[in-house]
Enzyme design. Sequence first.
Site, PDB file in Angstrom:
ATOM      1  N   LYS A  14       0.835  -1.220   0.000  1.00  0.00           N
ATOM      2  CA  LYS A  14       0.000   0.000   0.000  1.00  0.00           C
ATOM      3  C   LYS A  14       0.866   1.265   0.000  1.00  0.00           C
ATOM      4  O   LYS A  14       0.621   2.180  -0.766  1.00  0.00           O
ATOM      5  CB  LYS A  14      -0.863   0.077   1.261  1.00  0.00           C
ATOM      6  CG  LYS A  14      -2.087  -0.756   1.267  1.00  0.00           C
ATOM      7  CD  LYS A  14      -3.075  -0.311   2.347  1.00  0.00           C
ATOM      8  CE  LYS A  14      -2.510  -0.080   3.723  1.00  0.00           C
ATOM      9  NZ  LYS A  14      -2.078  -1.267   4.446  1.00  0.00           N
ATOM     10  N   ARG A  86     -10.800   1.247   8.734  1.00  0.00           N
ATOM     11  CA  ARG A  86     -10.371  -0.095   9.151  1.00  0.00           C
ATOM     12  C   ARG A  86     -11.538  -0.879   9.750  1.00  0.00           C
ATOM     13  O   ARG A  86     -11.430  -2.076   9.964  1.00  0.00           O
ATOM     14  CB  ARG A  86      -9.367   0.011  10.274  1.00  0.00           C
ATOM     15  CG  ARG A  86      -7.907   0.158  10.065  1.00  0.00           C
ATOM     16  CD  ARG A  86      -7.114  -0.930   9.506  1.00  0.00           C
ATOM     17  NE  ARG A  86      -5.827  -1.063  10.145  1.00  0.00           N
ATOM     18  CZ  ARG A  86      -4.754  -0.324   9.886  1.00  0.00           C
ATOM     19  NH1 ARG A  86      -4.799   0.617   8.990  1.00  0.00           N
ATOM     20  NH2 ARG A  86      -3.631  -0.551  10.514  1.00  0.00           N
ATOM     21  N   ARG A 120      11.570  -4.690   5.738  1.00  0.00           N
ATOM     22  CA  ARG A 120      11.212  -3.305   5.414  1.00  0.00           C
ATOM     23  C   ARG A 120      11.993  -2.289   6.262  1.00  0.00           C
ATOM     24  O   ARG A 120      12.056  -2.393   7.479  1.00  0.00           O
ATOM     25  CB  ARG A 120       9.706  -3.131   5.671  1.00  0.00           C
ATOM     26  CG  ARG A 120       9.164  -1.800   5.271  1.00  0.00           C
ATOM     27  CD  ARG A 120       7.679  -1.858   5.125  1.00  0.00           C
ATOM     28  NE  ARG A 120       6.984  -2.167   6.378  1.00  0.00           N
ATOM     29  CZ  ARG A 120       5.674  -2.157   6.497  1.00  0.00           C
ATOM     30  NH1 ARG A 120       4.918  -1.879   5.467  1.00  0.00           N
ATOM     31  NH2 ARG A 120       5.112  -2.433   7.651  1.00  0.00           N
ATOM     32  N   ARG A 154      10.692  -0.105  11.375  1.00  0.00           N
ATOM     33  CA  ARG A 154       9.652   0.448  12.249  1.00  0.00           C
ATOM     34  C   ARG A 154       9.607  -0.345  13.542  1.00  0.00           C
ATOM     35  O   ARG A 154       9.852  -1.543  13.527  1.00  0.00           O
ATOM     36  CB  ARG A 154       8.287   0.367  11.546  1.00  0.00           C
ATOM     37  CG  ARG A 154       8.074   1.510  10.591  1.00  0.00           C
ATOM     38  CD  ARG A 154       6.849   1.311   9.721  1.00  0.00           C
ATOM     39  NE  ARG A 154       5.763   0.577  10.357  1.00  0.00           N
ATOM     40  CZ  ARG A 154       4.587   0.403   9.793  1.00  0.00           C
ATOM     41  NH1 ARG A 154       4.343   0.917   8.604  1.00  0.00           N
ATOM     42  NH2 ARG A 154       3.653  -0.282  10.394  1.00  0.00           N
ATOM     43  N   ARG A 165      -1.012  -7.741  13.950  1.00  0.00           N
ATOM     44  CA  ARG A 165      -1.527  -6.758  12.986  1.00  0.00           C
ATOM     45  C   ARG A 165      -2.209  -7.426  11.796  1.00  0.00           C
ATOM     46  O   ARG A 165      -3.261  -6.999  11.353  1.00  0.00           O
ATOM     47  CB  ARG A 165      -0.377  -5.872  12.472  1.00  0.00           C
ATOM     48  CG  ARG A 165      -0.071  -4.716  13.382  1.00  0.00           C
ATOM     49  CD  ARG A 165       0.789  -3.695  12.694  1.00  0.00           C
ATOM     50  NE  ARG A 165       2.123  -4.194  12.443  1.00  0.00           N
ATOM     51  CZ  ARG A 165       2.877  -3.878  11.395  1.00  0.00           C
ATOM     52  NH1 ARG A 165       2.434  -3.057  10.482  1.00  0.00           N
ATOM     53  NH2 ARG A 165       4.085  -4.361  11.262  1.00  0.00           N
TER      54      ARG A 165
HETATM   55  P1  AMP Z   1      -0.426   0.992   9.683  1.00  0.00           P
HETATM   56  O1  AMP Z   1       0.770   1.847   9.457  1.00  0.00           O
HETATM   57  O2  AMP Z   1      -1.557   1.299   8.766  1.00  0.00           O
HETATM   58  O3  AMP Z   1      -0.084  -0.480   9.733  1.00  0.00           O
HETATM   59  O4  AMP Z   1      -0.969   1.369  11.137  1.00  0.00           O
HETATM   60  C1  AMP Z   1      -0.175   1.189  12.282  1.00  0.00           C
HETATM   61  C2  AMP Z   1      -1.065   1.210  13.517  1.00  0.00           C
HETATM   62  O5  AMP Z   1      -1.768   2.455  13.622  1.00  0.00           O
HETATM   63  C3  AMP Z   1      -2.168   0.154  13.562  1.00  0.00           C
HETATM   64  O6  AMP Z   1      -1.687  -1.097  14.015  1.00  0.00           O
HETATM   65  C4  AMP Z   1      -3.150   0.784  14.543  1.00  0.00           C
HETATM   66  O7  AMP Z   1      -2.684   0.671  15.866  1.00  0.00           O
HETATM   67  C5  AMP Z   1      -3.083   2.253  14.146  1.00  0.00           C
HETATM   68  N1  AMP Z   1      -4.066   2.584  13.077  1.00  0.00           N
HETATM   69  C6  AMP Z   1      -3.796   2.942  11.795  1.00  0.00           C
HETATM   70  N2  AMP Z   1      -4.924   3.168  11.106  1.00  0.00           N
HETATM   71  C7  AMP Z   1      -5.941   2.961  11.956  1.00  0.00           C
HETATM   72  C8  AMP Z   1      -7.362   3.022  11.835  1.00  0.00           C
HETATM   73  N3  AMP Z   1      -7.966   3.335  10.668  1.00  0.00           N
HETATM   74  N4  AMP Z   1      -8.107   2.750  12.919  1.00  0.00           N
HETATM   75  C9  AMP Z   1      -7.530   2.437  14.095  1.00  0.00           C
HETATM   76  N5  AMP Z   1      -6.194   2.332  14.283  1.00  0.00           N
HETATM   77  C10 AMP Z   1      -5.394   2.592  13.230  1.00  0.00           C
END
Ligand code: AMP
Length: 210
Positions: A14, A86, A120, A154, A165
């Site tokens: 993504k 989400r 990554r 990260r 996740r």
């Molecule tokens: P990502 O970088 O998209 O994998 O997001 C990293 C973390 O941010 C996730 O594991 C959640 O803890 C939080 N997060 C990101 N987007 C959302 C969302 N739309 N709703 C709730 N938590 C989110």
Amino acid sequence: MKNIILYGAPAAGKGTMCEILVERLGYKHISTGELFRSLDDSTELGRFIHERIAKGILIDDETTATLVKNRLAELEGPVVLDGFPRTLNQAKILDGFFSDYVVINIEVSEEVALKRTLGRVNCPKCGRIYNIYTDMKPKQDNICDDCGCELKGRSDDNEESFKVRFNTYLANVESVLNYYKGKNSLYIIQSYESKEETYADIKKILDSQE
Ligand code: AMP
């Protein structure tokens, strides 16, 4: 050009597709994960959110939707939403203030996604993403091609956090994808080894909307 809501499990590509959409088509990128990570750790909200992110736990819908709404108000032109909505509740909230979008889901297997996750790294200065296991390696080991900074992983890119996740993602996103399927706005594509092939599929979808 239509707004895009982009889906894909962790490491489906993504982030890379968003970079390309920004560079080549002028999209504005909104990643809720990045918005959360950029929050100041010296505030209570920042610390609370960063602790949850480190454990792979979702942030509540109201906080997340408010952050996205504020960011949308600051931007002009087509946007690509990455990591939001989400949950079904977030999708319904979003429909209250956002329209004219196409939803694209990039599919990837858990095995491929785990390997990519562990490989990554990104540049803390310019944000460029690299992967030591794919064709996106930096030219020099662990150094950004563009600004010469040392690359970092990260904090949530470890196997245990990846599994939480990945599974949280699948469990939550199913109802959201069904919601968009019901509205006839969902397109499904595959995550290829080559980012150009994956991008070509996205471009085809966008062109079919013109
Ligand atoms: P990502 O970088 O998209 O994998 O997001 C990293 C973390 O941010 C996730 O594991 C959640 O803890 C939080 N997060 C990101 N987007 C959302 C969302 N739309 N709703 C709730 N938590 C989110």
